[in-house]
Design a protein around this motif. Structure first.
Motif, short mmCIF file in Angstrom:
data_model
loop_
_atom_site.label_atom_id
_atom_site.label_comp_id
_atom_site.label_asym_id
_atom_site.label_seq_id
_atom_site.Cartn_x
_atom_site.Cartn_y
_atom_site.Cartn_z
N ALA A 49 38.50 54.56 45.75
CA ALA A 49 38.29 54.81 44.33
C ALA A 49 37.63 53.59 43.67
O ALA A 49 36.72 53.74 42.85
N ALA A 50 38.07 52.40 44.03
CA ALA A 50 37.49 51.18 43.45
C ALA A 50 36.02 51.05 43.83
O ALA A 50 35.18 50.70 42.99
N VAL A 62 30.48 47.37 46.33
CA VAL A 62 31.50 46.49 46.89
C VAL A 62 31.97 47.12 48.19
O VAL A 62 31.89 48.34 48.37
N THR A 63 32.45 46.28 49.08
CA THR A 63 33.01 46.75 50.34
C THR A 63 34.52 46.52 50.30
O THR A 63 35.01 45.75 49.45
N PRO A 64 35.25 47.12 51.21
CA PRO A 64 36.70 46.83 51.25
C PRO A 64 36.99 45.33 51.37
O PRO A 64 37.94 44.84 50.77
N LEU A 67 37.19 43.36 48.04
CA LEU A 67 38.25 43.70 47.08
C LEU A 67 39.59 43.08 47.45
O LEU A 67 39.99 43.10 48.61
N LYS A 68 40.25 42.57 46.44
CA LYS A 68 41.62 42.04 46.59
C LYS A 68 42.50 42.79 45.60
O LYS A 68 42.17 42.86 44.41
N ILE A 69 43.60 43.34 46.07
CA ILE A 69 44.55 43.97 45.15
C ILE A 69 45.42 42.87 44.55
O ILE A 69 46.12 42.18 45.27
N ASN A 70 45.33 42.71 43.23
CA ASN A 70 46.11 41.68 42.54
C ASN A 70 47.55 42.13 42.34
O ASN A 70 48.48 41.40 42.65
#
Length: 144
Positions: A49-50, A62-64, A67-70
């Motif tokens: 989704a992001a 963006v690629t996985p 991304l960082k889940i905060n």
């Protein structure tokens, strides 16, 4: 059993600046600034989704690995919601207003000088990007 909307909010961050979108023609918080964001479609992960929302709203890829889940934000606003807050500090392309029908303006803002009309829970999220835990809440009586 309760069902909750789940949203991915993506912080595109370049040093101490974040990319914000001023909502328009959506019926929700129009005229106020928010992050790139969107509800999860059925059958997609938060990361998927992001990636999708970042491309749809900001026109970048963006690629996985980008991304960082905060943290997860448990929020009470118009209704009870769960928001995943993710940060990307690298991407392909130049962030821009890729959905002009739903966005009146897009641009970069210093984290310490957000527009006055930033949605309150978005301001809270941005003020807590370095929060040490994985869970935050907003809009509850016991809000810190």
């Amino acid at each position: 059993r309760q069902l909750f909307p789940v949203t991915a909010h993506i912080v595109l961050q370049d040093n101490q600046h974040v990319f914000l979108l001023r909502r328009a023609n959506t019926g929700y918080e129009d005229g106020n600034y928010s992050l790139v964001a969107g509800h999860l479609d059925g059958g997609e992960s938060v990361i998927q989704a992001a990636i999708r929302e970042t491309h749809e709203e900001a026109g970048v890829l963006v690629t996985p690995a980008d991304l960082k889940i905060n943290f997860i934000l448990h929020r009470m606003s118009d209704e009870e919601r769960f928001d995943f807050i993710l940060t990307a500090t690298s991407w392909s392309g130049t962030p821009h207003n890729a959905e002009p029908i739903k966005c009146g303006h897009a641009g970069w803002y210093p984290l310490d000088q957000l527009p006055n009309n930033t949605i309150p829970y978005i301001r809270y999220v941005l003020e807590n990007l370095d929060h040490p835990g994985f869970y935050l809440r907003f809009g509850w009586e016991e809000n810190p």
